[in-house]
Design an enzyme around this catalytic site. Structure first.
Site, mmCIF file in Angstrom:
data_model
loop_
_atom_site.group_PDB
_atom_site.id
_atom_site.type_symbol
_atom_site.label_atom_id
_atom_site.label_comp_id
_atom_site.label_asym_id
_atom_site.label_seq_id
_atom_site.Cartn_x
_atom_site.Cartn_y
_atom_site.Cartn_z
ATOM 1 N N LYS A 162 -14.210 -10.867 -25.981
ATOM 2 C CA LYS A 162 -12.550 -10.544 -25.819
ATOM 3 C C LYS A 162 -12.176 -9.233 -26.718
ATOM 4 O O LYS A 162 -11.047 -8.654 -26.117
ATOM 5 C CB LYS A 162 -12.008 -11.841 -26.643
ATOM 6 C CG LYS A 162 -12.319 -13.072 -26.109
ATOM 7 C CD LYS A 162 -11.472 -14.471 -26.611
ATOM 8 C CE LYS A 162 -11.971 -14.509 -28.002
ATOM 9 N NZ LYS A 162 -13.289 -15.016 -28.478
ATOM 10 N N ASP A 219 -16.548 -15.630 -28.876
ATOM 11 C CA ASP A 219 -17.303 -14.606 -28.809
ATOM 12 C C ASP A 219 -18.113 -14.171 -27.465
ATOM 13 O O ASP A 219 -19.005 -13.644 -27.420
ATOM 14 C CB ASP A 219 -18.768 -14.932 -29.652
ATOM 15 C CG ASP A 219 -18.623 -15.280 -31.107
ATOM 16 O OD1 ASP A 219 -17.584 -14.832 -31.693
ATOM 17 O OD2 ASP A 219 -19.227 -16.101 -31.776
ATOM 18 N N GLY A 253 -13.845 -12.955 -34.950
ATOM 19 C CA GLY A 253 -14.679 -11.777 -35.410
ATOM 20 C C GLY A 253 -14.826 -10.988 -33.648
ATOM 21 O O GLY A 253 -15.365 -11.544 -33.095
ATOM 22 N N HIS A 254 -13.768 -9.989 -33.823
ATOM 23 C CA HIS A 254 -13.839 -9.389 -32.374
ATOM 24 C C HIS A 254 -14.409 -7.866 -32.555
ATOM 25 O O HIS A 254 -13.688 -7.009 -33.376
ATOM 26 C CB HIS A 254 -12.208 -9.340 -32.107
ATOM 27 C CG HIS A 254 -11.765 -10.816 -31.401
ATOM 28 N ND1 HIS A 254 -10.438 -10.815 -31.081
ATOM 29 C CD2 HIS A 254 -12.349 -11.764 -31.739
ATOM 30 C CE1 HIS A 254 -10.203 -11.965 -30.967
ATOM 31 N NE2 HIS A 254 -11.536 -12.583 -31.419
ATOM 32 N N GLN A 290 -11.110 -17.174 -30.395
ATOM 33 C CA GLN A 290 -12.034 -18.132 -30.018
ATOM 34 C C GLN A 290 -12.245 -18.660 -28.573
ATOM 35 O O GLN A 290 -11.989 -17.598 -27.689
ATOM 36 C CB GLN A 290 -11.681 -19.799 -30.551
ATOM 37 C CG GLN A 290 -11.635 -19.837 -32.479
ATOM 38 C CD GLN A 290 -10.694 -18.965 -33.071
ATOM 39 O OE1 GLN A 290 -9.441 -19.207 -32.682
ATOM 40 N NE2 GLN A 290 -10.966 -18.120 -34.090
HETATM 41 P P1 GDP Z 1 -15.222 -11.664 -29.303
HETATM 42 O O1 GDP Z 1 -15.181 -12.757 -30.566
HETATM 43 O O2 GDP Z 1 -14.889 -12.609 -27.994
HETATM 44 O O3 GDP Z 1 -14.497 -10.709 -29.372
HETATM 45 O O4 GDP Z 1 -16.757 -11.401 -29.240
HETATM 46 P P2 GDP Z 1 -17.538 -10.670 -30.493
HETATM 47 O O5 GDP Z 1 -17.038 -9.396 -30.701
HETATM 48 O O6 GDP Z 1 -17.738 -11.696 -31.243
HETATM 49 O O7 GDP Z 1 -18.989 -10.638 -29.742
HETATM 50 C C1 GDP Z 1 -19.204 -10.160 -28.539
HETATM 51 C C2 GDP Z 1 -20.446 -9.007 -28.806
HETATM 52 O O8 GDP Z 1 -20.788 -8.348 -27.710
HETATM 53 C C3 GDP Z 1 -19.917 -7.748 -29.722
HETATM 54 O O9 GDP Z 1 -20.894 -7.457 -30.575
HETATM 55 C C4 GDP Z 1 -19.396 -6.881 -28.765
HETATM 56 O O10 GDP Z 1 -19.904 -5.428 -29.048
HETATM 57 C C5 GDP Z 1 -20.784 -7.068 -27.536
HETATM 58 N N1 GDP Z 1 -20.281 -6.765 -26.113
HETATM 59 C C6 GDP Z 1 -19.196 -7.030 -25.758
HETATM 60 N N2 GDP Z 1 -19.221 -6.724 -24.276
HETATM 61 C C7 GDP Z 1 -20.659 -6.395 -23.914
HETATM 62 C C8 GDP Z 1 -21.273 -6.139 -22.753
HETATM 63 O O11 GDP Z 1 -20.604 -6.082 -21.749
HETATM 64 N N3 GDP Z 1 -22.514 -5.706 -23.096
HETATM 65 C C9 GDP Z 1 -23.131 -5.926 -24.214
HETATM 66 N N4 GDP Z 1 -24.588 -5.623 -24.350
HETATM 67 N N5 GDP Z 1 -22.606 -6.188 -25.149
HETATM 68 C C10 GDP Z 1 -21.300 -6.397 -25.106
HETATM 69 P P1 IMO Z 2 -13.828 -15.505 -31.964
HETATM 70 O O1 IMO Z 2 -12.510 -15.299 -31.736
HETATM 71 C C1 IMO Z 2 -17.073 -18.329 -32.156
HETATM 72 C C2 IMO Z 2 -16.273 -22.115 -34.488
HETATM 73 C C3 IMO Z 2 -17.017 -22.070 -35.817
HETATM 74 C C4 IMO Z 2 -17.116 -23.850 -35.825
HETATM 75 C C5 IMO Z 2 -15.818 -24.222 -35.266
HETATM 76 C C6 IMO Z 2 -14.562 -24.521 -36.381
HETATM 77 O O2 IMO Z 2 -14.841 -14.431 -32.410
HETATM 78 O O3 IMO Z 2 -14.441 -15.838 -30.603
HETATM 79 P P2 IMO Z 2 -13.363 -23.108 -37.942
HETATM 80 O O4 IMO Z 2 -13.759 -22.139 -38.810
HETATM 81 O O5 IMO Z 2 -12.344 -22.314 -36.869
HETATM 82 O O6 IMO Z 2 -12.573 -24.075 -38.416
HETATM 83 O O7 IMO Z 2 -14.744 -23.485 -37.128
HETATM 84 O O8 IMO Z 2 -15.398 -23.156 -34.398
HETATM 85 N N1 IMO Z 2 -15.597 -20.625 -34.329
HETATM 86 C C7 IMO Z 2 -15.724 -19.623 -33.564
HETATM 87 N N2 IMO Z 2 -17.095 -19.571 -32.859
HETATM 88 N N3 IMO Z 2 -16.177 -17.507 -32.145
HETATM 89 C C8 IMO Z 2 -15.031 -17.573 -33.007
HETATM 90 O O9 IMO Z 2 -14.037 -16.679 -32.773
HETATM 91 C C9 IMO Z 2 -14.972 -18.851 -33.785
HETATM 92 N N4 IMO Z 2 -13.850 -19.346 -34.500
HETATM 93 C C10 IMO Z 2 -14.382 -20.333 -34.960
HETATM 94 O O10 IMO Z 2 -18.200 -21.588 -35.577
HETATM 95 O O11 IMO Z 2 -18.120 -24.266 -34.731
HETATM 96 MG MG MG Z 3 -16.468 -13.143 -32.042
#
Ligand code: GDP
Ligand code: IMO
Ligand code: MG
Length: 426
Positions: A16, A13, A40-41, A223
């Protein structure tokens, strides 16, 4: 740009999806190479929010080829839903290709994930219960079902029958829970195969062809480094390798074909699920970061645990992934804090540890050593270049870069595509 691998440096999270979408403009092809719909991106373009789980975050650019590599595990129902939701929003998915060799998540994988978590009690991993671990287990045990098998009716029936027999025995006898009905799985999976077969291809050939022509490819990790099966906080990890080396395996390209690796890090740290987290803040600062950063999971909606930036982890990620650059996201979230802290090492009993330890027992006893820096009060969400940032924010970034040991090439100051500052040519 040529071939760039983009990975998460923390526990996932890191943003990415946003950085992938930002860099995708210059790419010809975007490849997901591991993980599944545990990812979840989130991508925000103007006022539209897209939450992607399996499809590469480059899909919003209609002229790019998007690839789901062999290292990814695919839940066909989730993929079809994601395809439909994009199509419904006017985004074409015609340029998507799925590896023949990617493994398929089946309903018994969900049940096993759930049952294994339940049986672990307070030692549970806190998985996303998407069946990810059990699907990779089947892959390693050489009993998995691949996309190529799913679209071959006879092969699928044979493999499914065998798997249902064994899995039902495990579910009922070991875990004392319900099994699955062969016919009830077969019917929907036959229709999924019909829908998905047009996307299925030998993607390694497609990816290598683009490399041969000198095209630009972005490999999008899911991840993060500390969730890596080999290098993460085992056993509190996922069941794949989110680190950069896996891009080659999960896409079917050789290591000699990778030009650069970028690590995405939040300006602080978050974690969903269980396991040790040295810089975790269980106080009002942690609550402030969680609130300002909207730190709730994209996939499960769970609140993310929050803490200060951990330089030990940063260094570790630089080493394990061979990072050329860092992309620091969510710098805007730290605005308004009087002081900001960076962890530079861990105190363990009478020692200072500078390298991330393998033992979780040891890690859980580690106390972060912090360096305190003055914060900044300005709203930085409209900053367009480095010079627009307050001097304290720049000092903070400089120190993060020094402690981690890699230059910062990208800075995120908001969730939108445009809220991105580039400080080095990638
Ligand atoms: P990922 O799994 O690495 O793609 O990250 P996620 O999408 O799960 O979580 C990142 C969250 O931060 C999302 O809600 C993005 O929209 C938000 N985000 C990403 N970059 C920035 C930033 O520079 N500032 C803020 N405020 N939000 C951001
Ligand atoms: P993105 O791509 C954050 C975590 C789960 C748990 C562990 C194992 O959005 O960054 P799993 O279901 O993969 O067997 O769970 O990994 N986990 C993540 N945490 N971002 C993710 O993906 C994750 N994918 C799995 O919360 O701790
Ligand atoms: Mg994510």
């Amino acid at each position: 740009m040529s071939t760039v691998v983009l990975i998460g440096t923390q526990w996932g999270d890191e943003g990415k999806g946003k950085i992938t979408d930002f860099l995708a403009e210059r790419a010809d092809m975007i490849v997901r190479y591991q993980g599944g719909n545990n990812a979840g991106h989130t991508v925000v373009v103007e006022d539209k929010v897209y939450k992607l789980h399996l499809i590469p975050s480059g899909i919003l650019y209609q002229d790019k080829t998007c690839i789901i590599g062999s290292g990814v595990v695919i839940d066909p129902a989730v993929l079809i839903k994601e395809l439909k939701s994009l199509e419904d929003r006017g985004i074409s998915t015609a340029n998507l290709k799925i590896s023949q060799r990617a493994h398929v998540i089946l309903p018994y994988h969900h049940l096993l994930d759930q049952a294994e978590e339940k049986s672990k009690g307070n030692k549970k991993i806190g998985t996303t219960i998407r069946g990810i671990g059990p699907t990779y287990m089947d892959k390693s045990a050489r009993v998995g079902i691949r996309m190529i098998d799913l679209i071959d009716q006879t092969e699928f029936e044979y493999l499914l029958k065998e798997n249902v027999r064994v899995k039902n025995s495990m579910l009922t006898r070991v875990y004392n829970s319900e099994g699955v009905n062969y016919q009830a799985v077969l019917e929907p999976y036959r229709s999924y195969a019909e829908i998905l077969k047009k996307y299925v291809a030998d993607v390694s050939i497609i990816v290598n062809r683009v490399i041969e022509k000198g095209g630009n490819i972005l490999f999008e990790g899911a991840q993060g480094t500390l969730l890596d099966l080999d290098h993460g906080t085992y056993p509190y990890v996922t069941s794949s390798n989110p680190t950069s080396g896996a891009a080659c395996i999960g896409a079917g390209v050789g290591p000699t074909k990778i030009d650069r690796v970028i690590g995405v890090a939040k300006a602080y740290t978050t974690r969903v699920g269980e396991g040790p987290f040295p810089t975790e803040l269980n106080d009002e600062v942690g609550a402030y970061i969680q609130n300002q950063g909207g730190e709730f999971g994209t996939t499960t909606g769970r609140p993310r645990r929050c803490g200060w930036f951990d330089g030990v982890i940063g260094r570790y990620a630089v080493r394990i992934n061979g990072l050329n650059y860092l992309a620091i996201t969510k710098l805007d979230v730290l605005s308004g804090l009087e002081k900001v802290k960076i962890c530079t090492g861990y105190r363990y009993r009478d020692d200072i540890i500078e390298e991330f330890p393998a033992s979780l027992k040891l890690l859980s006893e580690c106390v972060p050593v912090y360096e305190e820096l003055p914060g900044w009060q300005e709203d930085i969400t409209s900053a367009e270049k480095l010079e627009d940032l307050p001097v304290n924010a720049r000092k903070y970034l400089d120190r993060v870069s020094e402690v981690a040991g890699a230059p910062v090439a990208i800075i995120g100051v908001g969730s939108k595509r445009a809220q991105t500052i580039v400080t080095a040519e990638i």
